[in-house]
Design an enzyme around this catalytic site. Sequence first.
Site, PDB file in Angstrom:
ATOM      1  N   GLY A 182      75.919  21.240  45.909  1.00  0.00           N
ATOM      2  CA  GLY A 182      76.981  20.659  46.732  1.00  0.00           C
ATOM      3  C   GLY A 182      78.157  21.602  46.862  1.00  0.00           C
ATOM      4  N   SER A 230      78.925  23.501  50.449  1.00  0.00           N
ATOM      5  CA  SER A 230      79.436  23.544  51.819  1.00  0.00           C
ATOM      6  C   SER A 230      80.044  22.205  52.245  1.00  0.00           C
ATOM      7  CB  SER A 230      78.306  23.916  52.790  1.00  0.00           C
ATOM      8  OG  SER A 230      77.836  25.212  52.538  1.00  0.00           O
ATOM      9  N   SER A 256      70.801  20.732  50.785  1.00  0.00           N
ATOM     10  CA  SER A 256      69.339  20.732  50.853  1.00  0.00           C
ATOM     11  C   SER A 256      68.739  19.956  49.686  1.00  0.00           C
ATOM     12  CB  SER A 256      68.809  22.167  50.824  1.00  0.00           C
ATOM     13  OG  SER A 256      69.394  22.946  51.836  1.00  0.00           O
ATOM     14  N   GLU A 292      71.638  33.389  44.552  1.00  0.00           N
ATOM     15  CA  GLU A 292      71.196  32.729  45.781  1.00  0.00           C
ATOM     16  C   GLU A 292      70.984  33.717  46.921  1.00  0.00           C
ATOM     17  OE1 GLU A 292      72.876  29.483  49.066  1.00  0.00           O
ATOM     18  OE2 GLU A 292      73.703  29.505  47.042  1.00  0.00           O
TER      19      GLU A 292
END
Length: 380
Positions: free
Chosen positions: A126, A128, A160, A245
């Site tokens: 969590g 964006s 996502s 990432e």
Amino acid sequence: MLCAGNPELAELRGCARDFLSRDSAEYGWVPAVDGWLASWDEAFSARLGDAGLLGLTIPSQYGGRGLGHLHRYVVNEELLLHGAPVAAHWFADRQVAPALMAYGSEEQRRSLLPQMAAGRLYCAIGMSEDGAGSDLAAAASRATRTDGGWLLNGRKLWTSGAHRAHLIVVLARTSPRDPARRHTGFSQFLVAPDAPGVTVSPITQMSGEHHFNEVVFADVFVADADVLGEIGNGWQQITTELSFERSGPERILSTAPLITGVLQELSDNDVGAPLAAAVGNLVAQMASLRQLSVSVANALADGRDATSRAALVKDLGTKFEQQSVETSADLLEFAEGAGAHRTAVVGLLAAARLHAPMFTLRGGTNEVLRGIVARGMGLR
């Protein structure tokens, strides 16, 4: 570097290939483009964990194998090349597990890491928000002190897998914004999606696929035990997480099943020099980007800062992924043939075209990433 002659890595790669071959034959999954985002298969993740091919960098006392980042790299490379359905465990293994090892409490490590190594705990990120996508310093979600913990309020977008995850790692402000020091005052929290006050709503793509979500937090209580790391240290923590990432092989190999499928189609044809040059250019780009990606894995393994290089991998890698889709389409036109394999490749091409616009957006837009690289070079 990641050398083919390294016997330990070669043996591990062979084990991964054998597992994938057997598992695909037994359970019938087929290669997919963008499988690390789009192909969610909890049973596959559990089998991967049972085979000892997950949690490779997690210490053995927490259920992992205690190996290095390059061991994890070669396994993930094989998973992506085979287009395996890895989305369920991907975020947990890629960045939440390293964050727990670096910043988590002993209680958090003992509770969560064994489940991640087993492929049975799924996480969402969590970060964006609307108006704070690539510019995370503009995030407006807030957590305020209350008895025994924190009250979390805010809204996250493009989260996502939140509709299937057991845990969302939430970035929120815990002190007022300071315009002169935009990156200060952030903290991270471990939040269950089914906690009171959490609402997860789907963001469905035009294709009908559902990977992304809007997550709203309304006075969600988060206990002190569920703070990840130190209060106020959130920005420093996510900087390291974003290096994991942005630099991994998934920033290069999302379209690998399509590329390898097209090359297999071409292998049965007598290609001329111009076509051979196009194939060589495609493969050379992939090989070069792989070396850059591996260099970041080495830096992270050594505990060195890799922020700029990770941003560069993501920028160059996702541009390559986008370009590879139409290059593959052009090459496929020259491949004569029919049958099940060609039908499968055409399906991969259609899926890649739908996903391609996302490649350069998720994980930070290319414009923002270039700013990071420029700052790292002392140009800004």
